[in-house]
Design a protein around this motif. Structure first.
Motif, PDB file in Angstrom:
ATOM      1  N   ILE A 321       4.349   9.298 -54.084  1.00 29.02           N
ATOM      2  CA  ILE A 321       4.909  10.743 -54.115  1.00 29.02           C
ATOM      3  C   ILE A 321       6.258  10.385 -55.030  1.00 29.02           C
ATOM      4  CG2 ILE A 321       3.604  11.683 -52.475  1.00 29.02           C
ATOM      5  CD1 ILE A 321       6.075  11.839 -50.507  1.00 29.02           C
ATOM      6  N   GLY A 322       7.056  11.522 -54.919  1.00 33.22           N
ATOM      7  CA  GLY A 322       8.399  11.664 -55.698  1.00 33.22           C
ATOM      8  C   GLY A 322       9.373  11.042 -54.744  1.00 33.22           C
ATOM      9  N   LYS A 323      10.291  10.235 -55.332  1.00 30.97           N
ATOM     10  CA  LYS A 323      11.276   9.543 -54.642  1.00 30.97           C
ATOM     11  C   LYS A 323      12.162  10.665 -53.804  1.00 30.97           C
ATOM     12  CE  LYS A 323      14.900   6.259 -55.243  1.00 30.97           C
ATOM     13  NZ  LYS A 323      16.033   5.425 -56.315  1.00 30.97           N
ATOM     14  N   ASN A 324      12.753  10.199 -52.676  1.00 28.87           N
ATOM     15  CA  ASN A 324      13.511  11.033 -51.855  1.00 28.87           C
ATOM     16  C   ASN A 324      14.955  11.154 -52.406  1.00 28.87           C
ATOM     17  OD1 ASN A 324      14.216  12.691 -49.677  1.00 28.87           O
ATOM     18  ND2 ASN A 324      14.646  11.231 -48.375  1.00 28.87           N
ATOM     19  N   THR A 325      15.076  11.831 -53.562  1.00 30.00           N
ATOM     20  CA  THR A 325      16.436  12.292 -53.953  1.00 30.00           C
ATOM     21  C   THR A 325      16.073  13.846 -54.645  1.00 30.00           C
ATOM     22  OG1 THR A 325      15.682  11.584 -56.299  1.00 30.00           O
ATOM     23  CG2 THR A 325      16.920   9.893 -54.792  1.00 30.00           C
ATOM     24  N   HIS A 326      17.385  14.514 -54.786  1.00 33.78           N
ATOM     25  CA  HIS A 326      17.072  15.920 -55.071  1.00 33.78           C
ATOM     26  C   HIS A 326      16.465  16.339 -56.317  1.00 33.78           C
ATOM     27  CE1 HIS A 326      18.383  19.843 -56.795  1.00 33.78           C
ATOM     28  NE2 HIS A 326      18.441  20.134 -55.471  1.00 33.78           N
ATOM     29  N   ASP A 327      16.288  15.288 -57.419  1.00 34.07           N
ATOM     30  CA  ASP A 327      15.723  15.651 -58.379  1.00 34.07           C
ATOM     31  C   ASP A 327      14.522  14.965 -58.816  1.00 34.07           C
ATOM     32  OD1 ASP A 327      16.930  13.415 -58.864  1.00 34.07           O
ATOM     33  OD2 ASP A 327      17.258  13.408 -60.968  1.00 34.07           O
ATOM     34  N   ARG A 328      13.861  14.276 -57.745  1.00 30.85           N
ATOM     35  CA  ARG A 328      12.499  13.463 -57.642  1.00 30.85           C
ATOM     36  C   ARG A 328      11.599  14.018 -56.668  1.00 30.85           C
ATOM     37  NH1 ARG A 328      13.731   7.446 -59.727  1.00 30.85           N
ATOM     38  NH2 ARG A 328      14.872   8.000 -61.705  1.00 30.85           N
ATOM     39  N   ALA A 435       0.882  -0.802 -51.735  1.00 35.24           N
ATOM     40  CA  ALA A 435       0.675  -1.665 -50.600  1.00 35.24           C
ATOM     41  C   ALA A 435       1.557  -1.430 -49.416  1.00 35.24           C
ATOM     42  CB  ALA A 435       0.832  -3.466 -50.989  1.00 35.24           C
ATOM     43  N   ARG A 436       2.980  -0.501 -49.993  1.00 30.76           N
ATOM     44  CA  ARG A 436       3.869  -0.121 -49.067  1.00 30.76           C
ATOM     45  C   ARG A 436       3.639   0.879 -48.099  1.00 30.76           C
ATOM     46  NH1 ARG A 436       8.825  -1.014 -52.040  1.00 30.76           N
ATOM     47  NH2 ARG A 436       8.650  -2.510 -53.512  1.00 30.76           N
ATOM     48  N   GLU A 437       4.099   0.834 -46.921  1.00 29.84           N
ATOM     49  CA  GLU A 437       3.847   1.933 -46.036  1.00 29.84           C
ATOM     50  C   GLU A 437       4.402   3.345 -46.434  1.00 29.84           C
ATOM     51  OE1 GLU A 437       3.905   0.789 -41.702  1.00 29.84           O
ATOM     52  OE2 GLU A 437       5.958   2.054 -41.927  1.00 29.84           O
ATOM     53  N   VAL A 438       5.992   3.323 -46.697  1.00 26.86           N
ATOM     54  CA  VAL A 438       6.185   4.639 -47.228  1.00 26.86           C
ATOM     55  C   VAL A 438       6.171   4.566 -49.005  1.00 26.86           C
ATOM     56  CG1 VAL A 438       8.343   5.840 -47.327  1.00 26.86           C
ATOM     57  CG2 VAL A 438       7.660   4.761 -45.227  1.00 26.86           C
ATOM     58  N   ARG A 439       5.558   5.417 -49.528  1.00 27.67           N
ATOM     59  CA  ARG A 439       5.286   5.538 -50.854  1.00 27.67           C
ATOM     60  C   ARG A 439       5.942   6.639 -51.449  1.00 27.67           C
ATOM     61  NH1 ARG A 439       0.434   3.682 -48.694  1.00 27.67           N
ATOM     62  NH2 ARG A 439      -0.558   5.491 -48.963  1.00 27.67           N
ATOM     63  N   ALA A 440       7.162   6.624 -51.649  1.00 29.44           N
ATOM     64  CA  ALA A 440       7.989   7.647 -52.316  1.00 29.44           C
ATOM     65  C   ALA A 440       8.919   6.922 -53.338  1.00 29.44           C
ATOM     66  CB  ALA A 440       9.046   8.258 -51.374  1.00 29.44           C
ATOM     67  N   PHE A 441       8.191   6.891 -54.630  1.00 31.11           N
ATOM     68  CA  PHE A 441       9.032   6.046 -55.918  1.00 31.11           C
ATOM     69  C   PHE A 441       8.883   6.874 -56.924  1.00 31.11           C
ATOM     70  CE2 PHE A 441       7.627   2.831 -52.651  1.00 31.11           C
ATOM     71  CZ  PHE A 441       8.421   2.143 -52.386  1.00 31.11           C
ATOM     72  N   SER A 442       8.022   7.905 -57.286  1.00 34.06           N
ATOM     73  CA  SER A 442       7.937   8.536 -58.454  1.00 34.06           C
ATOM     74  C   SER A 442       8.943   9.371 -58.910  1.00 34.06           C
ATOM     75  CB  SER A 442       6.553   9.203 -58.616  1.00 34.06           C
ATOM     76  OG  SER A 442       6.585  10.482 -58.123  1.00 34.06           O
ATOM     77  N   HIS A 443       8.724  10.056 -60.155  1.00 37.57           N
ATOM     78  CA  HIS A 443       9.665  11.288 -60.535  1.00 37.57           C
ATOM     79  C   HIS A 443       9.353  12.390 -60.123  1.00 37.57           C
ATOM     80  CE1 HIS A 443      11.190   7.764 -63.137  1.00 37.57           C
ATOM     81  NE2 HIS A 443      12.375   8.657 -63.409  1.00 37.57           N
ATOM     82  N   GLY A 444       8.391  12.578 -59.292  1.00 31.57           N
ATOM     83  CA  GLY A 444       7.750  13.843 -58.953  1.00 31.57           C
ATOM     84  C   GLY A 444       6.320  13.909 -58.862  1.00 31.57           C
ATOM     85  N   CYS A 445       5.771  13.290 -59.946  1.00 34.32           N
ATOM     86  CA  CYS A 445       4.103  13.486 -59.862  1.00 34.32           C
ATOM     87  C   CYS A 445       3.503  12.584 -59.146  1.00 34.32           C
ATOM     88  CB  CYS A 445       4.020  13.014 -61.357  1.00 34.32           C
ATOM     89  SG  CYS A 445       3.976  14.046 -62.767  1.00 34.32           S
ATOM     90  N   ILE A 446       2.286  12.657 -58.698  1.00 25.02           N
ATOM     91  CA  ILE A 446       1.613  11.975 -57.771  1.00 25.02           C
ATOM     92  C   ILE A 446       0.584  10.771 -58.458  1.00 25.02           C
ATOM     93  CG2 ILE A 446      -0.087  12.369 -55.891  1.00 25.02           C
ATOM     94  CD1 ILE A 446       2.351  13.710 -55.707  1.00 25.02           C
TER      95      ILE A 446
END
Length: 534
Positions: A321-328, A435-446
């Motif tokens: 999912i989206g990265k934990n920043t305001h715009d993502r 493979a990560r436990e917490v998967r919040a890396f995208s720009h917002g898309c899934i």
């Protein structure tokens, strides 16, 4: 007269019209007097006023027939039990309503009572059916449009129903809602009994370890129902299995090692978990009543995407999912998937162009060389002929596109449910992230771990051999849009507490801090938890 009602504080209010000569019966006085009273107290231009005009100003509540009496009783009973659903409690307003009914002496008084009861009913019905809060007022990622029936529709449903049946239809009629309600009662009882007992010191514990901390870990898991009681000081196979089961139920990597993350979740109190259930109930009320016989469910906190057919999960894959920043951060909303694009181009969003790529191009015109720069007509621009330093975020005149390829940011397929947030599901070349436990890396898309299998499952409804069809289109290397003959509802949700298909309670971390905000808003609205901590 209808029967007395006992409040939680033990005070009995007899919610009735006093049987004295001074009481005026709205059904025996001239209709115009009651009409004038109702018209006076009904908010001008409101759904309440419209309903009473269309209904001939007939009383819904204050008549003395058994039907009117039953409605009043059912309403007071419902208002006294709002906490059962985790809704705002209004004991003071209920007492005020009862007193207003007891003190009614004139036709005008009865008109005021009628409207007061209608207002109370409308608020109760709205809160229970579609939530007490407005999502968009809590967090800008809560863009879900909640389907709310009007006050007029609620009143029409009430009078059309029999024996108060409309009250029973208000709460979500879903397996998830009922299961959460049941677990809420379990947690409340647990809290009153003292919770799960002592917490566990935060220190890494694993198979083969012994000592007092292992005993504390064992005791905590026993109290939570993951292990049978035993006094063994050893981290044995049984304790290993219990730790893994706990980790699975809480979205943690089930490695059987009780490290900092696992123990932190293990030490969360029953009261903390109860808050999550209250928030989950509110969130469940926000979702559409009709989810779709077949629908796609993306739970952001679980980092998963599922296809659900007739209430059963028929396909599931990991998601980013989206990265934990305001715009993502990924937003929450529902829509309909219309098509998929095989061998997609990536048309770079304006925000990424101006925030990430433009600064790079200003330093080096040959930067991000895998991305084509195009003009408004879609023609490729010669980078060497452009002075990028003359542009800023507002006047940058070009678009950017990455052609189809295995290294494309969207991978080899994307799944579209067109929306103004530019959110969709897609493949990705960055497979290691799953493979990560917490998967919040995208720009917002899934991003999906198994996008091809996801595509096969969707196409199975319209292609005899969905895999062969998909692979044949993929092999062309050409960007190809494949329409879904039947659109599929998509629900992007965020649930830190939910009940799994086998009845097991699952908890997840509040990755975007949204549930904390919702809980604070519920508290301000009047929701309260049991006083005892556990």
């Amino acid at each position: 007269m209808f029967s007395g009602i006992r409040t939680r504080s033990g005070i009995i209010f007899t919610a009735c019209f006093l049987a004295s000569a001074s009481v005026v019966n709205a059904d025996t006085r001239p209709a115009t007097a009651f009409q004038m009273a109702v018209a006076e107290f009904a908010p001008s231009g409101s759904g309440i006023a419209e309903f009473y005009r269309e209904n001939g100003f007939a009383p819904v509540w204050v008549g003395e027939t058994p039907l009117h009496s039953a409605r009043r009783a059912r309403l007071i009973q419902a208002l006294l039990s709002t906490d059962m659903h985790g809704l705002p409690q209004g004991s003071d307003s209920i007492q005020s309503l009862v007193e207003q009914m007891q003190e009614a002496r004139t036709t005008r008084d009865l008109g005021a009572v009628e409207i007061s009861l209608t207002r109370a009913f409308a608020e109760y019905a709205r809160n229970l059916q579609s939530g007490a809060l407005r999502p968009s007022q809590i967090d800008d990622g809560l863009v879900r449009k909640v389907q709310r029936a009007s006050t007029k529709e609620h009143l029409q449903g009430l009078i059309a129903g029999e024996n108060g049946s409309y009250f029973d239809q208000l709460a979500p009629q879903t397996t998830q809602y009922r299961a959460l309600m049941k677990h809420k009662l379990v947690l409340q009882d647990l809290i009153h009994q003292g919770g799960w007992g002592p917490t566990v010191p935060v220190a890494k514990l694993e198979y083969g370890d012994t000592g007092p901390n292992v005993i504390k870990l064992r005791n905590r898991l026993v109290s939570m129902g993951y292990l049978r009681p035993t006094a063994s000081p050893e981290f044995d196979a049984a304790l290993l299995g219990a730790v893994q089961a706990f980790q699975t139920d809480h979205g943690l990597a089930p490695d059987g090692v009780a490290g900092q993350g696992t123990i932190s979740e293990l030490n969360r109190s029953a009261t903390d978990r109860l808050r999550a259930v209250y928030v989950a109930l509110e969130r469940e009320r926000w979702l559409p009543r009709e989810r779709g016989e077949r629908h796609i469910l993306v739970n952001q906190t679980d980092f998963s995407a599922k296809i659900v057919d007739d209430g059963l999960v028929t396909f599931e894959t990991r998601a980013v999912i989206g990265k934990n920043t305001h715009d993502r951060r990924s937003p929450e909303f529902s829509d309909e998937m219309e098509h998929m694009v095989i061998n997609p181009s990536w048309y770079v969003p304006r925000s990424i162009i101006t925030k990430e790529y433009l600064p790079q191009l200003q330093s080096n015109p040959n930067a991000v060389g895998h991305i084509q720069i195009t003009d408004r007509s879609g023609r490729q621009v010669n980078r060497g002929a452009v002075d990028f330093t003359q542009f800023n975020a507002r006047n940058f005149p070009f678009a950017m596109r990455q052609p189809p390829s295995k290294s494309n940011a969207l991978g080899l397929v994307k799944f579209m449910f067109p929306n103004k947030y530019n959110i969709y599901l897609h493949d990705t070349p960055q497979k290691s992230l799953f493979a990560r436990e917490v998967r919040a890396f995208s720009h917002g898309c899934i991003r999906l771990a198994d996008p091809f299998d996801f595509a096969y499952a969707l196409l199975a409804k319209q292609e005899e051999n969905p895999k062969a069809f998909f692979q044949r289109v993929l092999a062309t290397g050409k960007e190809t849009t494949v329409q879904l003959e039947q659109h599929v509802p998509v629900h992007l949700i965020y649930r830190t507490a939910y009940v799994g298909p086998k009845g097991e309670v699952q908890y997840r971390r509040d990755v975007y801090d949204r549930d904390r905000k919702i809980w604070e808003a519920l508290q301000k609205a009047g929701v309260a938890l049991p006083d005892v901590q556990g």
